[in-house]
Motif scaffolding. Structure first.
Motif, mmCIF file in Angstrom:
data_model
loop_
_atom_site.group_PDB
_atom_site.id
_atom_site.type_symbol
_atom_site.label_atom_id
_atom_site.label_comp_id
_atom_site.label_asym_id
_atom_site.label_seq_id
_atom_site.Cartn_x
_atom_site.Cartn_y
_atom_site.Cartn_z
ATOM 1 N N GLU A 1 6.776 -10.866 14.384
ATOM 2 C CA GLU A 1 5.537 -11.503 13.935
ATOM 3 C C GLU A 1 5.832 -12.654 12.984
ATOM 4 O O GLU A 1 5.171 -13.690 13.036
ATOM 5 N N TYR A 2 6.834 -12.473 12.116
ATOM 6 C CA TYR A 2 7.224 -13.572 11.224
ATOM 7 C C TYR A 2 7.757 -14.751 12.031
ATOM 8 O O TYR A 2 7.485 -15.900 11.725
ATOM 9 N N MET A 3 8.536 -14.442 13.059
ATOM 10 C CA MET A 3 9.087 -15.504 13.907
ATOM 11 C C MET A 3 7.962 -16.296 14.575
ATOM 12 O O MET A 3 7.986 -17.522 14.611
ATOM 13 N N ARG A 4 6.999 -15.579 15.125
ATOM 14 C CA ARG A 4 5.858 -16.239 15.774
ATOM 15 C C ARG A 4 5.081 -17.078 14.762
ATOM 16 O O ARG A 4 4.689 -18.211 15.035
ATOM 17 N N LYS A 5 4.881 -16.523 13.585
ATOM 18 C CA LYS A 5 4.154 -17.241 12.534
ATOM 19 C C LYS A 5 4.875 -18.536 12.163
ATOM 20 O O LYS A 5 4.247 -19.582 11.995
ATOM 21 N N ALA A 6 6.199 -18.469 12.050
ATOM 22 C CA ALA A 6 6.985 -19.660 11.710
ATOM 23 C C ALA A 6 6.836 -20.727 12.794
ATOM 24 O O ALA A 6 6.672 -21.917 12.500
ATOM 25 N N ARG A 7 6.896 -20.309 14.051
ATOM 26 C CA ARG A 7 6.756 -21.261 15.160
ATOM 27 C C ARG A 7 5.371 -21.886 15.162
ATOM 28 O O ARG A 7 5.220 -23.112 15.281
#
Length: 70
Positions: free
Chosen positions: A5-11
């Motif tokens: 979820e953090y990865m998606r948020k960063a993208r």
């Protein structure tokens, strides 16, 4: 919040689609998607480093660890 979820948020914060990040990094969309969905929780260091670099983030920031700046 999970690492994916953090990865998606960063993208998304960078305003990029999966396709755009894939094109920028050379990492397949399917790999990025699997990491973001936590299907693949063991991305190689190369993959994580490449994606973080494409987003101008440290690896810690990309995977959701808080980074204290001076």
């Amino acid at each position: 919040m999970t690492q994916g979820e953090y990865m998606r948020k960063a993208r998304r914060h960078a305003g990029l689609s999966l396709v755009q990040l894939s094109e920028m990094s050379g990492i397949p969309e399917s790999t990025i998607g699997a990491l973001e969905r936590d299907v693949n929780r063991s991305g190689t260091l190369y993959t994580i480093e490449t994606l973080a670099d494409a987003l101008c983030l440290s690896i810690d920031e990309y995977v959701g660890h808080e980074v204290k700046r001076k």
